[in-house]
Design an enzyme around this catalytic site. Structure first.
Site, PDB file in Angstrom:
ATOM      1  N   GLU A  12      47.170   5.136  -1.903  1.00 27.15           N
ATOM      2  CA  GLU A  12      48.091   4.065  -1.474  1.00 27.15           C
ATOM      3  C   GLU A  12      47.714   3.469  -0.119  1.00 27.15           C
ATOM      4  OE1 GLU A  12      52.098   5.341  -3.931  1.00 27.15           O
ATOM      5  OE2 GLU A  12      51.658   6.423  -2.094  1.00 27.15           O
ATOM      6  N   ASP A 196      53.966   2.886 -14.037  1.00 22.14           N
ATOM      7  CA  ASP A 196      54.373   3.495 -15.320  1.00 22.14           C
ATOM      8  C   ASP A 196      55.827   3.147 -15.597  1.00 22.14           C
ATOM      9  OD1 ASP A 196      54.483   5.800 -13.028  1.00 22.14           O
ATOM     10  OD2 ASP A 196      56.218   5.915 -14.351  1.00 22.14           O
TER      11      ASP A 196
HETATM   12  N1  SAH Z   1      49.164  12.536  -9.905  1.00 23.53           N
HETATM   13  C1  SAH Z   1      49.690  13.207  -8.773  1.00 23.53           C
HETATM   14  C2  SAH Z   1      51.204  13.321  -8.785  1.00 23.53           C
HETATM   15  C3  SAH Z   1      51.879  11.980  -8.688  1.00 23.53           C
HETATM   16  S1  SAH Z   1      53.608  12.085  -8.388  1.00 23.53           S
HETATM   17  C4  SAH Z   1      49.021  14.576  -8.675  1.00 23.53           C
HETATM   18  O1  SAH Z   1      48.792  15.207  -9.690  1.00 23.53           O
HETATM   19  O2  SAH Z   1      48.743  14.969  -7.566  1.00 23.53           O
HETATM   20  C5  SAH Z   1      54.034  10.377  -8.465  1.00 23.53           C
HETATM   21  C6  SAH Z   1      53.889   9.567  -7.213  1.00 23.53           C
HETATM   22  O3  SAH Z   1      53.993   8.183  -7.522  1.00 23.53           O
HETATM   23  C7  SAH Z   1      54.992   9.792  -6.171  1.00 23.53           C
HETATM   24  O4  SAH Z   1      54.491   9.584  -4.883  1.00 23.53           O
HETATM   25  C8  SAH Z   1      56.067   8.750  -6.543  1.00 23.53           C
HETATM   26  O5  SAH Z   1      56.623   8.136  -5.417  1.00 23.53           O
HETATM   27  C9  SAH Z   1      55.339   7.713  -7.408  1.00 23.53           C
HETATM   28  N2  SAH Z   1      55.804   7.557  -8.795  1.00 23.53           N
HETATM   29  C10 SAH Z   1      55.183   6.740  -9.690  1.00 23.53           C
HETATM   30  N3  SAH Z   1      55.752   6.848 -10.907  1.00 23.53           N
HETATM   31  C11 SAH Z   1      56.773   7.744 -10.801  1.00 23.53           C
HETATM   32  C12 SAH Z   1      57.688   8.309 -11.736  1.00 23.53           C
HETATM   33  N4  SAH Z   1      57.689   7.964 -13.013  1.00 23.53           N
HETATM   34  N5  SAH Z   1      58.582   9.217 -11.269  1.00 23.53           N
HETATM   35  C13 SAH Z   1      58.592   9.569  -9.965  1.00 23.53           C
HETATM   36  N6  SAH Z   1      57.729   9.093  -9.052  1.00 23.53           N
HETATM   37  C14 SAH Z   1      56.808   8.189  -9.446  1.00 23.53           C
END
Ligand code: SAH
Length: 230
Positions: A12, A196
Site C-alpha cells: 500500500e 474484493d
Molecule cells: N494477504 C495478507 C492478509 C491480508 S488481510 C497476508 O496473508 O499477509 C486484508 C488487508 O486488506 C487488511 O489490511 C484490510 O484492511 C484489507 N482488506 C481488504 N479486503 C478485506 C476484507 N474482505 N476483510 C477485511 N479486510 C480487508
C-alpha cells in the site's frame, strides 16, 4: 506542514515510496518510518502491519513522535455496497468498529462509554478529494467504512456489517486510525480501493488485485498531497 501517509501493508505504500525515490528511514517502536521532503512539505510514510492495534500504534507514532499535522490513509478494502467493484475508490465519511461489542450491557454495536459508534473524517480533506476526483475524471464513492480485526470472506458477516453500520466497505485499520486522529485533533482522510467483495472468493480476489488496487489508492492520495501543499 508535515503530512503522514499511512498504509497497513508494504504494497500500500510501495507506490508512494517509488514516486518519492529518496527518503530517510527511521526505526521507531518496532516499525520503519520513511521521511521525505516533497514540494515544500514534509512527509512521513509507513505501513503499520494489519489490524486495529498495529494501526493505532503507527498513527499515534506518526502524530506524537514524528509530528504529523494531517494524516492520509491509503489502502484496499472489501466491498459491501454492490455498486463498488474491484479497483473502485471509496472515501470514508465516517468509520466504525464492527467487532466492538458490549451489547450485553444494552449498548449499540460499535459503542463503548465515552466513545461513539462513528467517527467523522475531515470535511476539508473530503472537499479536496472531490476536486482531485473531478480533475482525474474519476468517480469516487463517499460512504461509511466499518473496521474490525477480521478478514471478512463471508456473505452473512458482510451483510450483517452492512445492515448494522450502514457500511459500504470494510477493512481492518480505518476506524482505529480515526479514533487516534480524533483524540489528538488531527485532520484525517481514509481512502480505500476495492480488492474484493468480502465474500467466499475474497481471499483469491484480494491476492489477485491487492497490488493494482493499492496503486489506484496511492496515486489518488499523492494527488491529494499535491493539492494540500499547493
Ligand atoms: N494477504 C495478507 C492478509 C491480508 S488481510 C497476508 O496473508 O499477509 C486484508 C488487508 O486488506 C487488511 O489490511 C484490510 O484492511 C484489507 N482488506 C481488504 N479486503 C478485506 C476484507 N474482505 N476483510 C477485511 N479486510 C480487508
Amino acid at each position: 506542514m508535515k503530512i503522514a501517509i499511512m498504509g497497513a501493508m508494504p504494497e500500500e505504500i510501495a507506490p508512494i515510496l517509488e514516486k518519492l525515490g529518496e527518503y530517510k528511514t527511521t526505526e521507531y517502536a518496532g516499525n520503519k518510518y520513511y521521511e521525505a521532503r516533497y514540494k515544500g512539505a514534509d512527509l512521513v510514510i509507513a505501513y503499520s502491519k494489519i489490524g486495529k492495534v498495529f494501526s493505532t500504534l503507527t498513527a499515534s507514532s506518526m502524530i506524537q513522535h514524528f509530528g504529523a499535522q494531517k494524516l492520509l490513509f491509503s489502502g484496499v478494502a472489501g466491498a459491501i455496497s454492490p455498486s463498488l467493484k474491484v479497483g473502485d475508490l471509496i472515501v470514508a465519511t465516517k468509520l466504525s468498529q464492527h467487532d466492538l461489542d458490549i451489547t450485553a450491557f444494552g449498548h449499540a454495536f460499535g459503542y463503548v462509554p465515552e466513545g461513539s459508534v462513528y467517527i467523522d473524517t475531515d470535511k476539508d480533506l473530503i472537499t479536496i478529494s472531490k476536486e482531485v476526483a473531478s480533475e482525474m475524471g474519476k468517480s469516487v464513492k463517499e460512504g461509511i467504512i466499518a473496521t474490525g480485526d477480521q478478514f471478512v470472506a463471508n456473505e452473512d458477516r458482510k451483510n450483517w456489517i452492512g445492515d448494522t453500520f450502514k457500511a459500504d466497505a470494510l477493512e481492518m485499520e480505518g476506524a482505529s486510525v480515526a479514533v487516534v486522529c480524533n483524540a489528538l485533533d488531527i485532520p484525517f482522510f481514509i481512502l480505500r480501493s476495492i480488492s474484493d467483495a468480502a465474500d467466499m472468493d475474497a481471499s483469491f480476489s484480494f491476492d489477485e488485485f491487492l497490488e493494482t488496487s493499492a496503486v489506484e489508492s496511492a496515486e489518488f492520495v499523492m494527488k491529494m498531497v499535491d493539492k494540500i501543499v499547493d
